[in-house]
Design a protein around this motif. Sequence first.
Motif, PDB file in Angstrom:
ATOM      1  N   GLN A   1       0.849  -1.185   0.000  1.00  0.00           N
ATOM      2  CA  GLN A   1       0.000   0.000   0.000  1.00  0.00           C
ATOM      3  C   GLN A   1       0.886   1.236   0.000  1.00  0.00           C
TER       4      GLN A   1
ATOM      5  N   THR B   1       0.973   5.433   0.250  1.00  0.00           N
ATOM      6  CA  THR B   1       0.227   6.637   0.626  1.00  0.00           C
ATOM      7  C   THR B   1       1.146   7.836   0.532  1.00  0.00           C
ATOM      8  N   SER B   2       0.533   8.974   0.167  1.00  0.00           N
ATOM      9  CA  SER B   2       1.270  10.221   0.024  1.00  0.00           C
ATOM     10  C   SER B   2       0.339  11.371   0.307  1.00  0.00           C
ATOM     11  N   SER B   3       0.917  12.545   0.422  1.00  0.00           N
ATOM     12  CA  SER B   3       0.099  13.731   0.696  1.00  0.00           C
ATOM     13  C   SER B   3      -0.791  14.066  -0.492  1.00  0.00           C
TER      14      SER B   3
ATOM     15  N   SER C   1      -3.510  13.380  -3.530  1.00  0.00           N
ATOM     16  CA  SER C   1      -4.776  12.650  -3.469  1.00  0.00           C
ATOM     17  C   SER C   1      -4.651  11.263  -4.061  1.00  0.00           C
ATOM     18  N   GLU C   2      -3.916  11.119  -5.114  1.00  0.00           N
ATOM     19  CA  GLU C   2      -3.783   9.796  -5.737  1.00  0.00           C
ATOM     20  C   GLU C   2      -2.344   9.629  -6.186  1.00  0.00           C
TER      21      GLU C   2
ATOM     22  N   VAL D   1       6.770   9.256   0.347  1.00  0.00           N
ATOM     23  CA  VAL D   1       5.782   8.190   0.188  1.00  0.00           C
ATOM     24  C   VAL D   1       5.943   7.212   1.343  1.00  0.00           C
ATOM     25  N   THR D   2       4.822   6.802   1.916  1.00  0.00           N
ATOM     26  CA  THR D   2       4.828   5.761   2.952  1.00  0.00           C
ATOM     27  C   THR D   2       4.432   4.446   2.306  1.00  0.00           C
TER      28      THR D   2
ATOM     29  N   THR E   1       3.541   0.540   2.965  1.00  0.00           N
ATOM     30  CA  THR E   1       3.110  -0.433   3.964  1.00  0.00           C
ATOM     31  C   THR E   1       3.055  -1.803   3.315  1.00  0.00           C
TER      32      THR E   1
ATOM     33  N   SER F   1       6.515  -1.043   7.607  1.00  0.00           N
ATOM     34  CA  SER F   1       6.315   0.307   7.091  1.00  0.00           C
ATOM     35  C   SER F   1       7.661   0.939   6.774  1.00  0.00           C
TER      36      SER F   1
END
Length: 862
Positions: A521, A523-525, A527-528, A558-559, A561, A570
């Motif tokens: 997965q 995730t970032s600041s 939106s997509e 970018v995180t 997971t 993580s």
Amino acid sequence: MILLPGLLLVLWGEPGRCLEEKEENGGFTFDGDIRHFAVAGDAVFVATEERLYQLSHDLTLIQSLTQRGVFTAGHQTQEAVFTRVPETEERNATLRVNVLLPLVADRSLVSCGVIECGYCEVLDLRNISHVRYREHILVGSPWSSSASVAFLVDVEQRKTETYILTATQHELPRSSCFFAREAVKLHNSNEGQGGSIFSLIGEFTTSSIQRIKGSAEFVDGFQIDLNIYLFANLPAGDNSNNRVRLIWLEGKTNKKETLQSLRGATLRVSGGGARSRLVASAVVPGGPPVLWSGVFSVDGGRTDTRLLLFDISPDLSVAADADPDFCSACPPAGGRGAPGGPTLQPTAVLLKQSFMTSVLAVRQKAWMVFFIGTGDGQLIKLAVDQNYRALCPRVLYRADGDRQVFPRMLLDQVDLKHVYLPLQNQMKRVPVSRCSSHASVQACWSAQDPFCVWCGSRRSCTFEDDCQDSDWISVPEDSQPKMVSYKVVKDGGGGGVGRLTLVIQTHLTVGREARANFSCQFTSSSSELCSPQSPPAQFPQCTCVLSNGTLPAEGRTVTLTLRLGSTELSEQLHLSGCSDIRGPPTSVLCRRCVAAGCGWSQNACSWAAAGPEEGDVCRMESGMNFSRPEISSIAPSVVSFYGRNHAVLSGYNLGAVTGVRIRADTDCAPRESPVWNNVGVELTFHIPGADNKGAVSVCVLLPDGSCHGNATITYQSAPSCTDVVPSCSWISGNRENLTYDTPAADRNTGSSSVFLKVANETLACSTAMTYYPDPEFTSFTSTRTGDGVRITLQKKADRLQMSPAEVSVWGVEEGRSYPCIMEAKESSNETDFFICEIQQTPNAKFQHLRVNIPVQEREMKY
């Protein structure tokens, strides 16, 4: 030289006792030094000079037998009788064991050696006090020399037969008991092999292998399938160097044809000279190929030893029984031709370290793991991947003293998780890993230990067979610096426009459940982050096609997971446009480029070679303007493995130095210490503690991360306090001993414990300090002796064992003091007498004395 460390005394309310620290590892101490030991299933057998021990696999004593007794041999029957007698009775013979072999199939233990001549016994494997058979016969070496080996071999005849192979040093001195030219022999192991037990007779005749000329020091031997391997050092002769030879035998036929199948090869030592020799050996399980590890002394001594890996697969193209050094069907003298056979080069140099004395090799999945014993009492573990790259060695055990590790180590056959470590007169059972000491999945992986897995269901680091399901994570099959690496790839496109793809690579080995439940997965600041066209994750990789085909100049965080079974990981990633990372080509810029998942090529960061780089790609000049520092000396340069506070480093151009880096011989993570009191030519720093004993290299750090200079610090065993003399003091304290004073005791305290203060560690002495009442002087007498006066001072007898040096006496006459030179001490049942003489005092009568001991000063009148 190590300066004498500080001493501490800690007061206790109870009498002191021996304060040796309890070992974390199981162990057993024997009555003498270990000569031989063997492992069979759940039993361990150890022979010392005078006893034979039977222990359980966890080193609990089952029973022991004295090896001393009365020996007689019948002149007509040639039968030998060795009667072990009780300890209190007279004994006149000692059986010095040179062969100790368990025959598991026969449930017996063969013990052979020398009493006055050769002697063998066959003992019950479950009860060594039961002797099944005994004979006056020489099997193995007649001397205590280590230059011999003995092991069991299988030979395929009409059925598989097991024999005892012995290889002993050639050209032994003659004696009334034995003299033989044979170097290698095959003895029967039971009475049904074409002759009696221990017989050399084969199906047709007696045969052996001889050394053609000179002597041979046999180091090791073993059998894999039906191939037999022997290793020997051949000492240098006239105009020649030492050589290490390997002998191959094929155990597919009878005794004679087995011995005549000999072929040989020479082992080449990398960087070795005329004095190179083999010290210890271990075969790596598994194969083909047949991989074998040897500890070699490069300089013929102990200071330069190397662990080398060879492929010793038999070369059957070499002519049988045509070796230049050994023969079975031996030709007439001078009948052998020039040296022949292959020369084997090492596959890899695994470790360079001083004082290596022994090695044990095991397989763990795709990894080879080597356990290395040293001459200063260490057990080191070295993991090597399938590409022969060695990880950082780890110290599993470190003896307090410098007891040498026995040349042979074995694995506990019950759990396969402990190494038997013989140390002079002790046997330790050391765990192969301490997986439970790693508290997180990251720590478990970072330990780079192929024995350990992170068990998801238990949420702990443990052995794989202790994880009850397949939900586990471990290190990959090859060494990797990170658990997760990534790169940003730019697809080709017209006008410099292309698609950006983030590729994640995990470096893990996982169980079935963890593999089946693998997901990523991002995730970032923004939106997509990932486009819907991104492919699904498939272990060990996952891919994210960036929705926006560009990256901002400042980069994007970018995180990531990762889920593997029930375990979640993580990672924080910082993505940058590779072409946006610009500047003068320095090591700092290169490291920034590689860390961003880009590639460094032709002194620039680019998309073209995007991906993590290996090796020294970022090693270059920093571009910073500093004078190159030089190291002249370090004081002290020899310390214990606890380190040393406030060491002084001297040299030139030290003004910009920010730290001191200490690195062992291996290419492991170095340790760094800050500096202070830097005056340009001298600075102060702490020498950190170390796991390993031995020499390490030292350099000084500059602000750009570069390290300069080359000095050496040697770590050695910590000081040990084995005794305190005297081990008692008067209650008031201040009784001197060497360089410290005993403190005063609490009146309710009978003893105190003594400790050494070494760097930041406190070590216990094995002797407590006992307190007794202060000495009590009662009277004195004086006698004229020519120009002097002899004084006899009386003291009540006590348990202080005071010496004359601890008492100072002055005679006092008309306000003047005259020293009395102490001469002797005499004792009776109730009184101690201290005798001294005051010289050149013809008129003084001395009816007044002043007596001084460190605790008190008192006056006495006659």
